[in-house]
Design an enzyme around this catalytic site. Structure first.
Site, mmCIF file in Angstrom:
data_model
loop_
_atom_site.group_PDB
_atom_site.id
_atom_site.type_symbol
_atom_site.label_atom_id
_atom_site.label_comp_id
_atom_site.label_asym_id
_atom_site.label_seq_id
_atom_site.Cartn_x
_atom_site.Cartn_y
_atom_site.Cartn_z
ATOM 1 N N HIS A 44 0.991 -1.207 0.167
ATOM 2 C CA HIS A 44 0.080 0.073 0.048
ATOM 3 C C HIS A 44 1.088 1.196 0.009
ATOM 4 C CE1 HIS A 44 -2.574 2.933 1.543
ATOM 5 N NE2 HIS A 44 -3.571 2.220 0.717
ATOM 6 N N GLU A 92 -3.947 1.630 -7.849
ATOM 7 C CA GLU A 92 -4.563 2.752 -7.069
ATOM 8 C C GLU A 92 -3.307 3.966 -7.104
ATOM 9 O OE1 GLU A 92 -6.267 3.154 -2.679
ATOM 10 O OE2 GLU A 92 -4.416 2.382 -2.630
#
Length: 182
Positions: A44, A92
Site C-alpha cells: 500500500h 491505485e
C-alpha cells in the site's frame, strides 16, 4: 472480525515475509492465518515494499494459505508484480488517494485489464483511485474491474456506515447486472 462473519473475506493491512523466530515488530503470515485472515494487502502507498519484498511476501502468503492483494501505482508496476502471481492487484494511483476531485479513469481500467489478462487471466484486478460515489463504483465494475476500494469516501462521509452500505449495494447490484450479460 473473522469470527463475527462468514460472508466477508478478511484481509490484513500488511504482512512481512519472515518466518517464525526473530522479527520483533513484524507481522507473520502464520499469525494472520491463525487469527482468521483470508489474505493480506501488500505494498500500500503507506507501506511500500521493494519488488523482491513483494515477491517474497506473495510466496509466504501462498505457503500458509493466504490470498495476496498487491497495491500498485500504475500499469507498469502492475505488469511487473503480476509476474509474481498475486491473487489480486489493486491499481491505485498514489497521487489520487484521498482526493475529492479525482475521478475513475475508465480508459485506464480498460487498458490495464487488457494488458494484465495477457500475463495471467486468473489475477483479479481491482481499481481504487478516484472512487467517491456510487456512480464511480458502478462505472469501475462496468469497465471490467473485479472490485474497487473507496476508503476515503466512506471514512470521510457524514455517516460512514450508511455510505459503506450504499457503496456495497451498488457494487453488488452492478456486479450482478454485468455478470448476467455474460
Amino acid at each position: 472480525i473473522a469470527k463475527a462473519t462468514h460472508h466477508i473475506k478478511i484481509f490484513a493491512q500488511h504482512m512481512d515475509a519472515l518466518r517464525p523466530g526473530r522479527g520483533m515488530g513484524s507481522t507473520l503470515p502464520e499469525a494472520l492465518k491463525s487469527a482468521g485472515a483470508h489474505g493480506t494487502f501488500l505494498n500500500h502507498a503507506e507501506r511500500k515494499l521493494s519488488l523482491p519484498e513483494i515477491a517474497a511476501a506473495i510466496d509466504r502468503a501462498r505457503e500458509v494459505g493466504l490470498l495476496s492483494l498487491v497495491c500498485v501505482d500504475n500499469i507498469e508496476q502492475a505488469l511487473c508484480v503480476s509476474e509474481f502471481r498475486p491473487n489480486l492487484l489493486l491499481l491505485e494511483s498514489e497521487a489520487q488517494i484521498g482526493r475529492s476531485d479525482a475521478s475513475a479513469d475508465i480508459g485506464h481500467i480498460l487498458r490495464a485489464k487488457e494488458q494484465l489478462s495477457g500475463i495471467d487471466p486468473t489475477i483479479s484486478v481491482m481499481f481504487s483511485s478516484g472512487i467517491h460515489t456510487e456512480a464511480d463504483v458502478a462505472a469501475v465494475i462496468r469497465a471490467g474491474a473485479e472490485g474497487t476500494g473507496c476508503t476515503s469516501a466512506i471514512m470521510c462521509a457524514d455517516d460512514p456506515a450508511a455510505k459503506m452500505e450504499s457503496m456495497l449495494r451498488t457494487l453488488r447490484r452492478t456486479w450482478d447486472e454485468v455478470r448476467s450479460k455474460l
